[in-house]
Design an enzyme around this catalytic site. Structure first.
Site, mmCIF file in Angstrom:
data_model
loop_
_atom_site.group_PDB
_atom_site.id
_atom_site.type_symbol
_atom_site.label_atom_id
_atom_site.label_comp_id
_atom_site.label_asym_id
_atom_site.label_seq_id
_atom_site.Cartn_x
_atom_site.Cartn_y
_atom_site.Cartn_z
ATOM 1 N N HIS A 1 1.311 -3.451 -8.089
ATOM 2 C CA HIS A 1 0.388 -3.629 -9.220
ATOM 3 C C HIS A 1 0.838 -2.643 -10.288
ATOM 4 O O HIS A 1 1.195 -1.502 -9.960
ATOM 5 C CB HIS A 1 -1.047 -3.236 -8.830
ATOM 6 C CG HIS A 1 -1.881 -4.340 -8.257
ATOM 7 N ND1 HIS A 1 -2.911 -4.087 -7.392
ATOM 8 C CD2 HIS A 1 -1.875 -5.682 -8.453
ATOM 9 C CE1 HIS A 1 -3.495 -5.228 -7.059
ATOM 10 N NE2 HIS A 1 -2.884 -6.207 -7.696
ATOM 11 N N CYS B 1 -7.671 1.949 -8.666
ATOM 12 C CA CYS B 1 -7.975 0.692 -7.967
ATOM 13 C C CYS B 1 -9.461 0.589 -7.624
ATOM 14 O O CYS B 1 -9.994 -0.506 -7.537
ATOM 15 C CB CYS B 1 -7.212 0.599 -6.652
ATOM 16 S SG CYS B 1 -5.481 0.856 -6.784
HETATM 17 C C1 LIG Z 1 -3.333 0.253 -7.710
HETATM 18 N N1 LIG Z 1 -3.601 -0.896 -6.935
HETATM 19 C C2 LIG Z 1 -2.589 -1.223 -6.063
HETATM 20 C C3 LIG Z 1 -4.725 -1.642 -7.113
HETATM 21 N N2 LIG Z 1 -5.158 -1.811 -8.219
HETATM 22 N N3 LIG Z 1 -5.323 -2.237 -6.080
HETATM 23 C C4 LIG Z 1 -5.289 -1.933 -4.738
HETATM 24 C C5 LIG Z 1 -5.347 -3.191 -3.927
HETATM 25 C C6 LIG Z 1 -5.093 -2.962 -2.482
HETATM 26 C C7 LIG Z 1 -5.165 -4.228 -1.669
HETATM 27 N N4 LIG Z 1 -4.932 -3.909 -0.290
HETATM 28 C C8 LIG Z 1 -4.156 -5.268 -2.120
HETATM 29 O O1 LIG Z 1 -3.012 -5.220 -1.670
HETATM 30 O O2 LIG Z 1 -4.506 -6.135 -2.913
#
Ligand SMILES: CN(C)C(=N)NCCC[C@H](N)C(=O)O
Length: 273
Positions: free
Chosen positions: A169, A266
């Site tokens: 991300h 996040c």
């Molecule tokens: C900064 N990050 C990565 C985020 N904005 N989100 C975290 C999402 C984590 C979830 N297990 C996934 O893989 O979607």
């Protein structure tokens, strides 16, 4: 550097990690065999919320849903800009039902949710930065979603290519320090393709550049109010750089959430009026 950075008070939406766990693997950080300390995760999350409130920010909460262990990562549910909501279409089937719960919260709060038609993971990849919307692609959010976001918000989108799966991300590799017209960012160049690096260097010649170590410690998954930077306590060099630039780092440890590939940002959805 004068002590002149002015904070802008924010409104955040968060989701208590009551059902947080690593039960599946949809990014390279997630190993379902590694146990999560649920009590520690709850304490770390509560410290984050306390820090936001202590600095004057408003924090709203959405009710967590038992079967959705990643729902704590509120940033991924939407992008809210100018009071308009672009609801996410998650990449992983495991996360898709989160949208129902988040939509219900938004609708109850008086927002109308416009659903993305192509994979789009909200603030995970769409980052408002003054006059631009910086938009990551490569692992989750598609270029088609960038096009839709530009059409929906009427803000020029700068598409940036992510190249390292650990920074899947864009909010793991870049954050906005201040979001005024001529705001600035911090980022880790190696997470981006050469062309996207050149774009960032052109747009932000004075950006703060993070080391690999600080990026891997989720130092760029930070939230800034323009003065205070809520940042991973393990990103020491980055915090020192920010301090020298007149920002006030607020170190927080969200290590349990890193086991799911998440950090401070996040866990934080910003509700921009
Ligand atoms: C900064 N990050 C990565 C985020 N904005 N989100 C975290 C999402 C984590 C979830 N297990 C996934 O893989 O979607």
């Amino acid at each position: 550097m004068p002590d002149s950075r002015v904070p802008r008070l924010r409104r955040f939406l968060v989701c208590e990690p009551r059902h947080f766990a690593v039960q599946y693997s949809i990014n390279p950080w997630m190993h379902p065999d590694t146990p999560v300390d649920v009590d520690l995760a709850r304490e770390q999350w509560q410290a984050l919320i306390r820090a936001y409130r202590d600095h004057g920010h408003t924090v709203e909460t959405v009710e967590p849903v038992a079967a959705l262990p990643d729902m704590v990562f509120a940033a991924n549910c939407a992008l809210v800009l100018g009071g308009r909501v672009l609801g996410s279409l998650f990449h992983a089937p495991e996360r898709r039902p989160e949208s129902t719960a988040y939509d219900a919260w938004f609708e109850g709060a008086g927002y109308e949710v416009h659903r993305a038609e192509s994979v789009c993971e909200g603030e995970g990849d769409l980052v408002p930065a003054g006059r631009f919307l910086l938009a990551g692609t490569g692992f989750r959010t598609t270029r088609e979603a960038h096009r839709q976001a530009q059409e929906f918000f009427g803000v020029p989108v700068i598409s940036l290519q992510l190249v390292d799966p650990r920074f899947y991300h864009m909010d793991t590799a870049l954050f906005v320090l201040d979001d005024g017209e001529d705001g600035n960012i911090a980022y880790y160049p190696e997470a981006f393709s050469p062309g996207s690096r050149a774009v960032l260097a052109r747009l932000y010649p004075d950006a703060v550049i993070a080391t690999r170590e600080d990026a891997l410690a989720f130092g760029l998954n930070s939230v800034s109010d323009g003065r205070h930077v809520f940042i991973s306590s393990r990103a020491k060099e980055l915090a020192d750089q920010l301090d020298r630039q007149g920002y006030v780092p607020v170190p927080l440890d969200l290590s349990e959430f890193q086991k799911a590939g998440g950090g401070i940002k996040c866990c934080t959805q910003e509700l921009r009026p």
